[in-house]
Design a protein around this motif. Structure first.
Motif, PDB file in Angstrom:
ATOM      1  N   ILE A  73       4.674  -7.530  -0.012  1.00 13.08           N
ATOM      2  CA  ILE A  73       3.484  -7.605  -0.863  1.00 13.08           C
ATOM      3  C   ILE A  73       3.259  -6.340  -1.680  1.00 13.08           C
ATOM      4  O   ILE A  73       2.339  -6.281  -2.493  1.00 13.08           O
ATOM      5  CB  ILE A  73       2.226  -7.894  -0.006  1.00 13.08           C
ATOM      6  CG1 ILE A  73       2.038  -6.823   1.072  1.00 13.08           C
ATOM      7  CG2 ILE A  73       2.304  -9.276   0.601  1.00 13.08           C
ATOM      8  CD1 ILE A  73       0.781  -7.018   1.913  1.00 13.08           C
ATOM      9  N   GLY A  74       4.069  -5.310  -1.485  1.00  3.41           N
ATOM     10  CA  GLY A  74       3.888  -4.101  -2.261  1.00  3.41           C
ATOM     11  C   GLY A  74       4.956  -3.086  -1.950  1.00  3.41           C
ATOM     12  O   GLY A  74       5.687  -3.184  -0.968  1.00  3.41           O
ATOM     13  N   GLU A  75       5.028  -2.076  -2.835  1.00  5.72           N
ATOM     14  CA  GLU A  75       5.992  -1.010  -2.637  1.00  5.72           C
ATOM     15  C   GLU A  75       5.447   0.260  -3.264  1.00  5.72           C
ATOM     16  O   GLU A  75       4.828   0.224  -4.330  1.00  5.72           O
ATOM     17  CB  GLU A  75       7.339  -1.372  -3.265  1.00  5.72           C
ATOM     18  CG  GLU A  75       8.428  -0.348  -3.006  1.00  5.72           C
ATOM     19  CD  GLU A  75       9.793  -0.818  -3.476  1.00  5.72           C
ATOM     20  OE1 GLU A  75      10.779  -0.079  -3.267  1.00  5.72           O
ATOM     21  OE2 GLU A  75       9.877  -1.921  -4.043  1.00  5.72           O
ATOM     22  N   GLY A  76       5.645   1.363  -2.594  1.00  8.76           N
ATOM     23  CA  GLY A  76       5.186   2.641  -3.091  1.00  8.76           C
ATOM     24  C   GLY A  76       6.255   3.701  -2.960  1.00  8.76           C
ATOM     25  O   GLY A  76       7.416   3.413  -2.641  1.00  8.76           O
ATOM     26  N   GLY A  77       5.862   4.925  -3.202  1.00 12.23           N
ATOM     27  CA  GLY A  77       6.815   6.013  -3.166  1.00 12.23           C
ATOM     28  C   GLY A  77       7.324   6.311  -1.772  1.00 12.23           C
ATOM     29  O   GLY A  77       8.398   6.901  -1.612  1.00 12.23           O
ATOM     30  N   MET A  78       6.578   5.887  -0.742  1.00  8.67           N
ATOM     31  CA  MET A  78       6.982   6.210   0.626  1.00  8.67           C
ATOM     32  C   MET A  78       7.593   5.021   1.356  1.00  8.67           C
ATOM     33  O   MET A  78       8.173   5.197   2.430  1.00  8.67           O
ATOM     34  CB  MET A  78       5.777   6.723   1.416  1.00  8.67           C
ATOM     35  CG  MET A  78       5.204   8.013   0.887  1.00  8.67           C
ATOM     36  SD  MET A  78       3.974   8.706   2.002  1.00  8.67           S
ATOM     37  CE  MET A  78       4.992   9.094   3.431  1.00  8.67           C
ATOM     38  N   GLY A  79       7.462   3.819   0.809  1.00 13.28           N
ATOM     39  CA  GLY A  79       8.039   2.679   1.505  1.00 13.28           C
ATOM     40  C   GLY A  79       7.510   1.368   0.991  1.00 13.28           C
ATOM     41  O   GLY A  79       6.865   1.300  -0.062  1.00 13.28           O
ATOM     42  N   VAL A 111     -11.568   0.269   2.037  1.00 17.02           N
ATOM     43  CA  VAL A 111     -10.889   1.520   1.698  1.00 17.02           C
ATOM     44  C   VAL A 111      -9.622   1.612   2.538  1.00 17.02           C
ATOM     45  O   VAL A 111      -9.661   1.440   3.762  1.00 17.02           O
ATOM     46  CB  VAL A 111     -11.802   2.724   1.955  1.00 17.02           C
ATOM     47  CG1 VAL A 111     -11.065   4.033   1.630  1.00 17.02           C
ATOM     48  CG2 VAL A 111     -13.067   2.623   1.111  1.00 17.02           C
ATOM     49  N   VAL A 112      -8.503   1.881   1.870  1.00 17.97           N
ATOM     50  CA  VAL A 112      -7.207   1.948   2.558  1.00 17.97           C
ATOM     51  C   VAL A 112      -6.554   3.291   2.260  1.00 17.97           C
ATOM     52  O   VAL A 112      -7.063   4.093   1.463  1.00 17.97           O
ATOM     53  CB  VAL A 112      -6.281   0.798   2.112  1.00 17.97           C
ATOM     54  CG1 VAL A 112      -6.908  -0.547   2.438  1.00 17.97           C
ATOM     55  CG2 VAL A 112      -5.959   0.891   0.624  1.00 17.97           C
ATOM     56  N   ASP A 113      -5.424   3.521   2.877  1.00 18.62           N
ATOM     57  CA  ASP A 113      -4.550   4.669   2.654  1.00 18.62           C
ATOM     58  C   ASP A 113      -5.242   5.989   2.972  1.00 18.62           C
ATOM     59  O   ASP A 113      -5.607   6.760   2.088  1.00 18.62           O
ATOM     60  CB  ASP A 113      -4.016   4.687   1.225  1.00 18.62           C
ATOM     61  CG  ASP A 113      -2.810   5.621   1.091  1.00 18.62           C
ATOM     62  OD1 ASP A 113      -2.458   6.283   2.095  1.00 18.62           O
ATOM     63  OD2 ASP A 113      -2.220   5.688   0.004  1.00 18.62           O
TER      64      ASP A 113
END
Length: 539
Positions: free
Chosen positions: A36-42, A174-176
């Protein structure tokens, strides 16, 4: 049909490191459904617990970072920090660990919604009512974190998920909390390079400068998020150049009207935004919950058309004298009305009919009381005129007592008696203690406006040249000029302590020194964050 277990021995099927995890079982309990998603860390996957059937969002760290202490520490922090915060507007943490294959994962509450970023991109700007509702929910979540000594430090629309409640209302999560930090820590930096990590567009000035942070940095970031929801833009340009960076540190943010000049924004709402986005933390709200409450209050003064419209709206001044009905601002915390101050219906009073004799009897009694009281007052004043006068006259004067003018003979005799009265008049005792000599304070030095301009002109020149060098990235040269101005203003501030122009200029010089230091640190951190090899040495 997905095969989750081995047909031979019934063990869970595991995906080898580096492969797509969809369809596999992670950590013997999470069936990975889709990415469902992807970022710089995984990557982030939607997964379901094989026994509990509970859906989770599972973050899996990139294989290239499993040996990076900083990345692992960030995962650990997110698991540790967010798991401590039990709040309906904070995404809950369920699990954290490492698989036998070396995959580091973090399982959290799955929010069936979308990031606030996408909503703003789709609508351009949100309604004032919706903005206030989401803003107060986020403020409530941050307050829960702050109460536990945790600051988020990377609050932005990407880290605010918006889901739908049962009644269709917005539910913010709120996440992360990956770069969240305990407020008692000595250093706010996380990475080994010393970068002030976060998203520059939503960083506070002190975070850009790499200074010590507290909960008020989150208030500034929430103010920027709120501004973005109201206007679809930010009050500052993106921090992609030195000029934009200096502007963030030295200039005031643009107002709501400067971004959307087709709307007449209420002064109360602009005041809330100004306080949240104050450059100095001491000038901001000291508690994020206060910002949330005042945001809702300011938006509630707007008319219905402005509360539910995102287009061009002419906001009429709110008439506080008019009786209005409180309006719920949407779902979530802001939509629950405080009914403690609402007017309660009064019971109807039974009024006596005109035919009843009670009113007549009461009227007669009142009339008798008025006539009797007036007659008594007149009789008493005729019987004791001298006594009344003597009690009101000052004791130290020889003024004859007052008598009615109609009795002229009596008035003459009383006046004659007063003229021959030999009773001495009491006089106040004279203090024989010698008076202390008055202390004469030395006169303060004065200065004419022309003399003041002549004295301050070279100091202002040093200040302006220093600012110019700061804008050009010559931070060492700026420090020299600011230092010269500081050396010159010091003696003048002592000699002319009451001159407001000198005090104001001294304060400007101090702020310029702080801004120069923060700008240098921020430019250095941004250069290193983007892989730059040359970064300025900060004075």
């Amino acid at each position: 049909m997905d095969q989750r277990f081995c047909p031979r021995d019934g063990s869970t099927l595991r995906a080898p490191p580096g492969s797509d995890l969809v369809g596999s079982i992670l950590a013997d309990r999470y069936h990975v459904i889709r990415r469902i998603g992807e970022g710089g860390m995984g990557q982030v996957y939607l997964a379901e617990h094989v026994k509990m059937k509970r859906k989770s969002a599972v973050k899996v760290l990139h294989q290239g970072m499993v040996h990076d202490p900083d990345a692992i520490s960030r995962f650990n922090r997110e698991a540790s920090n967010a798991s401590q915060i039990q709040h309906p507007n904070v995404a809950a943490i369920y699990d954290f660990g490492e698989t036998p294959e070396g995959l580091i994962y973090l399982a959290m509450e799955f929010v069936d919604g979308e990031p606030l970023t996408k909503i703003i991109e789709r609508h351009g700007a949100l309604t004032a009512a919706r903005t206030a509702d989401i803003g107060q929910q986020v403020a409530s979540a941050l307050e829960a974190a702050h109460d536990m000594g945790i600051i988020h430090r990377d609050l932005k629309p990407d880290n605010i998920m918006i889901a739908r409640g049962r009644a269709g209302e917005d539910v913010a999560k709120v996440v992360d909390f990956g770069i969240a930090k305990a407020m008692e820590a000595d250093d706010q930096k996380v990475t080994k390079t010393g970068l002030a990590i976060g998203t520059p567009e939503y960083m506070s000035p002190e975070q850009l400068g790499g200074d010590q942070l507290d909960s008020r940095t989150d208030i500034y970031s929430l103010g920027l998020v709120t501004f973005n929801m109201l206007t679809g833009q930010l009050p500052f340009p993106s921090v992609v150049s030195r000029e934009a960076l200096i502007m963030r540190l030295t200039e005031k943010p643009r107002t709501l009207a400067e971004i959307r000049n087709d709307v007449q924004w209420p002064a109360e709402l602009q005041t809330v935004m100004d306080k949240a986005l104050a450059n100095h933390p001491a000038d901001r709200y000291q508690h994020v919950s206060q910002f949330g409450r005042e945001l809702v209050t300011a938006v509630a003064t707007m008319p219905d058309s402005a509360l539910t419209s995102t287009g061009t709206v002419e906001l009429q001044p709110f008439n506080y004298a008019a009786k209005t009905e409180a309006r719920p601002l949407g779902g979530g915390a802001a939509g629950r009305r405080d009914r403690s101050n609402e007017e309660l219906p009064l019971p109807e009073l039974e009024i006596e009919r005109s035919g009843s004799p009670v009113g007549l009897i009461l009227g007669i009694l009142v009339a008798l009381l008025v006539v009797g009281g007036g007659g008594w007052y007149y009789w008493n004043s005729q019987q004791h005129p001298a006594t009344v006068a003597s009690t009101t006259a000052p004791a130290s004067t020889s003024t004859p007592p007052v008598v009615p003018s109609s009795d002229s003979a009596k008035q003459d005799s009383v006046a004659a008696a007063a003229a021959h009265d030999s009773t001495p008049v009491a006089t106040p005792a004279v203090d024989s203690t010698p008076a202390k000599p008055a202390i004469i304070e030395p006169s303060k030095p004065t200065i004419s406006s022309d003399q003041l301009d002549d004295l301050l002109a070279p100091i202002r020149e040093d200040l302006n040249v220093g600012r110019q060098r700061m804008n050009e990235g010559q931070y060492d040269g700026a420090v020299v000029r600011f230092g010269n101005a500081q050396d010159k203003i010091g003696p003048l501030a002592k000699k002319y302590a009451d001159v407001s122009q000198i005090r104001s200029l001294k304060r400007e010089i101090g702020e310029a020194l702080s801004q120069n230091r923060a700008a240098c640190k921020a430019e250095r951190d941004l250069a290193l964050a983007h892989g730059g090899t040359s970064a300025p040495d900060c004075p």
